[in-house]
Design a protein around this motif. Structure first.
Motif, PDB file in Angstrom:
ATOM      1  N   ASP A 162     -27.252  14.026  10.543  1.00 21.08           N
ATOM      2  CA  ASP A 162     -27.555  13.239   9.422  1.00 21.08           C
ATOM      3  C   ASP A 162     -26.548  11.886   9.113  1.00 21.08           C
ATOM      4  OD1 ASP A 162     -29.283  12.854   6.721  1.00 21.08           O
ATOM      5  OD2 ASP A 162     -27.442  12.869   5.726  1.00 21.08           O
ATOM      6  N   GLU A 163     -25.205  12.287   9.518  1.00 22.85           N
ATOM      7  CA  GLU A 163     -24.387  11.000   9.268  1.00 22.85           C
ATOM      8  C   GLU A 163     -24.641  10.019  10.547  1.00 22.85           C
ATOM      9  OE1 GLU A 163     -19.813  10.646  10.660  1.00 22.85           O
ATOM     10  OE2 GLU A 163     -20.462  12.467   9.997  1.00 22.85           O
ATOM     11  N   LEU A 164     -24.827  10.521  11.643  1.00 21.01           N
ATOM     12  CA  LEU A 164     -25.203   9.542  12.847  1.00 21.01           C
ATOM     13  C   LEU A 164     -26.643   9.203  12.688  1.00 21.01           C
ATOM     14  CD1 LEU A 164     -24.103  12.029  15.577  1.00 21.01           C
ATOM     15  CD2 LEU A 164     -22.879  10.170  14.949  1.00 21.01           C
ATOM     16  N   ARG A 165     -27.370   9.313  11.988  1.00 22.44           N
ATOM     17  CA  ARG A 165     -28.828   8.729  11.801  1.00 22.44           C
ATOM     18  C   ARG A 165     -28.298   7.488  10.832  1.00 22.44           C
ATOM     19  NH1 ARG A 165     -32.880  11.387   9.153  1.00 22.44           N
ATOM     20  NH2 ARG A 165     -34.342   9.591  10.038  1.00 22.44           N
ATOM     21  N   GLY A 166     -27.191   7.601  10.018  1.00 20.88           N
ATOM     22  CA  GLY A 166     -26.946   6.262   9.201  1.00 20.88           C
ATOM     23  C   GLY A 166     -25.945   5.290   9.956  1.00 20.88           C
ATOM     24  N   ALA A 167     -25.557   5.688  11.228  1.00 24.06           N
ATOM     25  CA  ALA A 167     -24.708   4.868  11.961  1.00 24.06           C
ATOM     26  C   ALA A 167     -25.545   3.902  12.999  1.00 24.06           C
ATOM     27  CB  ALA A 167     -23.671   5.676  12.841  1.00 24.06           C
ATOM     28  N   ASP A 168     -24.696   2.753  13.296  1.00 26.15           N
ATOM     29  CA  ASP A 168     -25.072   1.869  14.233  1.00 26.15           C
ATOM     30  C   ASP A 168     -24.918   2.494  15.682  1.00 26.15           C
ATOM     31  OD1 ASP A 168     -22.543   1.308  14.565  1.00 26.15           O
ATOM     32  OD2 ASP A 168     -22.343  -0.631  14.051  1.00 26.15           O
ATOM     33  N   LEU A 169     -25.453   1.925  16.780  1.00 31.98           N
ATOM     34  CA  LEU A 169     -25.243   2.407  18.086  1.00 31.98           C
ATOM     35  C   LEU A 169     -23.767   2.635  18.384  1.00 31.98           C
ATOM     36  CD1 LEU A 169     -26.647   3.752  20.500  1.00 31.98           C
ATOM     37  CD2 LEU A 169     -26.914   1.394  21.249  1.00 31.98           C
ATOM     38  N   PRO A 170     -23.046   1.524  18.378  1.00 31.88           N
ATOM     39  CA  PRO A 170     -21.387   1.639  18.776  1.00 31.88           C
ATOM     40  C   PRO A 170     -20.904   2.998  18.290  1.00 31.88           C
ATOM     41  CG  PRO A 170     -22.118  -0.858  18.358  1.00 31.88           C
ATOM     42  CD  PRO A 170     -23.280   0.198  17.910  1.00 31.88           C
ATOM     43  N   HIS A 171     -21.013   3.164  16.932  1.00 32.45           N
ATOM     44  CA  HIS A 171     -20.607   4.410  16.318  1.00 32.45           C
ATOM     45  C   HIS A 171     -20.894   5.571  16.955  1.00 32.45           C
ATOM     46  CE1 HIS A 171     -18.858   6.493  12.658  1.00 32.45           C
ATOM     47  NE2 HIS A 171     -19.689   7.386  13.061  1.00 32.45           N
ATOM     48  N   ILE A 172     -22.423   5.584  17.197  1.00 31.80           N
ATOM     49  CA  ILE A 172     -22.819   6.925  17.777  1.00 31.80           C
ATOM     50  C   ILE A 172     -22.068   7.173  18.974  1.00 31.80           C
ATOM     51  CG2 ILE A 172     -25.075   7.862  18.613  1.00 31.80           C
ATOM     52  CD1 ILE A 172     -26.463   6.247  16.425  1.00 31.80           C
ATOM     53  N   MET A 173     -22.034   6.069  19.743  1.00 29.07           N
ATOM     54  CA  MET A 173     -21.659   6.143  21.121  1.00 29.07           C
ATOM     55  C   MET A 173     -20.065   6.606  21.250  1.00 29.07           C
ATOM     56  SD  MET A 173     -23.071   2.784  22.865  1.00 29.07           S
ATOM     57  CE  MET A 173     -22.285   2.665  24.282  1.00 29.07           C
ATOM     58  N   ARG A 174     -19.323   6.158  20.310  1.00 27.02           N
ATOM     59  CA  ARG A 174     -17.895   6.628  19.895  1.00 27.02           C
ATOM     60  C   ARG A 174     -17.807   7.955  19.558  1.00 27.02           C
ATOM     61  NH1 ARG A 174     -17.400   1.528  17.529  1.00 27.02           N
ATOM     62  NH2 ARG A 174     -17.572   2.322  15.556  1.00 27.02           N
ATOM     63  N   HIS A 175     -18.803   8.252  18.835  1.00 26.11           N
ATOM     64  CA  HIS A 175     -18.841   9.919  18.254  1.00 26.11           C
ATOM     65  C   HIS A 175     -18.942  10.969  19.419  1.00 26.11           C
ATOM     66  CE1 HIS A 175     -19.311  13.080  15.545  1.00 26.11           C
ATOM     67  NE2 HIS A 175     -20.346  13.462  16.159  1.00 26.11           N
ATOM     68  N   VAL A 176     -19.740  10.457  20.426  1.00 26.25           N
ATOM     69  CA  VAL A 176     -20.106  11.560  21.533  1.00 26.25           C
ATOM     70  C   VAL A 176     -19.224  10.982  22.837  1.00 26.25           C
ATOM     71  CG1 VAL A 176     -22.383  11.966  20.594  1.00 26.25           C
ATOM     72  CG2 VAL A 176     -22.161  10.033  22.339  1.00 26.25           C
ATOM     73  N   GLY A 177     -18.447   9.975  22.788  1.00 24.28           N
ATOM     74  CA  GLY A 177     -17.812   9.701  23.873  1.00 24.28           C
ATOM     75  C   GLY A 177     -18.584   9.263  25.274  1.00 24.28           C
ATOM     76  N   LEU A 178     -19.653   8.346  24.715  1.00 23.41           N
ATOM     77  CA  LEU A 178     -20.480   7.617  25.656  1.00 23.41           C
ATOM     78  C   LEU A 178     -19.875   6.274  25.989  1.00 23.41           C
ATOM     79  CD1 LEU A 178     -22.696   7.414  27.678  1.00 23.41           C
ATOM     80  CD2 LEU A 178     -24.381   7.140  25.377  1.00 23.41           C
ATOM     81  N   PRO A 179     -19.278   5.847  27.138  1.00 23.71           N
ATOM     82  CA  PRO A 179     -19.097   4.409  27.246  1.00 23.71           C
ATOM     83  C   PRO A 179     -20.261   3.658  27.788  1.00 23.71           C
ATOM     84  CG  PRO A 179     -18.580   5.674  29.164  1.00 23.71           C
ATOM     85  CD  PRO A 179     -19.042   6.724  28.041  1.00 23.71           C
ATOM     86  N   ARG A 180     -20.141   2.411  27.333  1.00 23.24           N
ATOM     87  CA  ARG A 180     -21.253   1.310  27.211  1.00 23.24           C
ATOM     88  C   ARG A 180     -21.817   1.085  28.795  1.00 23.24           C
ATOM     89  NH1 ARG A 180     -21.727  -4.242  24.013  1.00 23.24           N
ATOM     90  NH2 ARG A 180     -23.827  -5.160  24.865  1.00 23.24           N
TER      91      ARG A 180
END
Length: 212
Positions: free
Chosen positions: A43-61
């Motif tokens: 639910d928290e991630l659905r309220g975040a922008d893509l860069p925040h989500i990427m940082r949360h899961v450790g996904l580099p651009r």
């Protein structure tokens, strides 16, 4: 005044693909070596922008493109399970019958998009598919230029914060939908021109000229 061109996102806007995305997320995470999705933070991630989500899961651009390509391939294998949201076909047909031009800008593949749309793919004048998640602005510009429609008469319709940012960067109005990937509150915080809380509401407003 009315909008003469509607540019739709696909996943989470036209197609109900979020459950499939959640289903395959861990497969993608394991294959591309980033963290699995902690459902407790969904639910928290659905309220975040893509860069925040990427940082949360450790996904580099730099991994976004291979991950997106893998997701498209997995969807292609299960394409028969992906459906348009209830009432969406009728909304699209009504808008097209009213003389509104329709286009799609999506990070998904054109093959997947057309497979889900079926015969209703004919309603769309242009497909810009395979767009990078951070590269939709250029695709939006291309659709507008090819359509010949003035920018003030174009409405972009989508379900993610990055979609709003791309549209606003191009000076285009945005209609945010509340049934997709991002939470409605996150979308409202980006000040879209319009907010659709249901497909039925969108259908009603697309069936008639939409005043600015």
């Amino acid at each position: 005044m009315r909008y003469d061109l509607l540019i739709f996102d696909f996943d989470g806007t036209l197609a109900d693909s979020f459950p499939f995305f959640l289903e395959v997320f861990d497969t993608l995470a394991d294959a591309h070596h980033f963290r699995r999705l902690d459902r407790a933070h969904l639910d928290e991630l659905r309220g975040a922008d893509l860069p925040h989500i990427m940082r949360h899961v450790g996904l580099p651009r730099w991994k976004l493109l291979p991950v997106a390509m893998h997701f498209r391939a997995l969807m292609a294998q299960s394409i028969g399970r992906i459906r348009l949201f209830d009432g969406m076909r009728e909304a699209l047909r009504s808008a097209a019958a009213d003389g509104v031009l329709l286009a799609i800008v999506s990070s998904n593949s054109e093959a997947n998009v057309r497979a889900v749309l079926g015969d209703d793919a004919r309603l769309f004048i242009h497909f810009e598919c395979g767009a990078a998640l951070f590269g939709k602005r250029r695709r939006l510009r291309r659709v507008v230029q090819r359509s010949g429609v003035a920018g003030e008469r174009v409405l972009c319709v989508g379900d993610e914060v990055c979609d709003i940012d791309a549209a606003h960067a191009e000076g285009l109005d945005f209609g945010a939908v509340g049934w997709g990937y991002a939470k409605p509150e996150a979308l409202r915080a980006r000040a879209p021109k319009l907010m659709f809380d249901s497909v039925a509401e969108m259908a009603a407003r697309l069936a008639y000229p939409i005043s600015h």
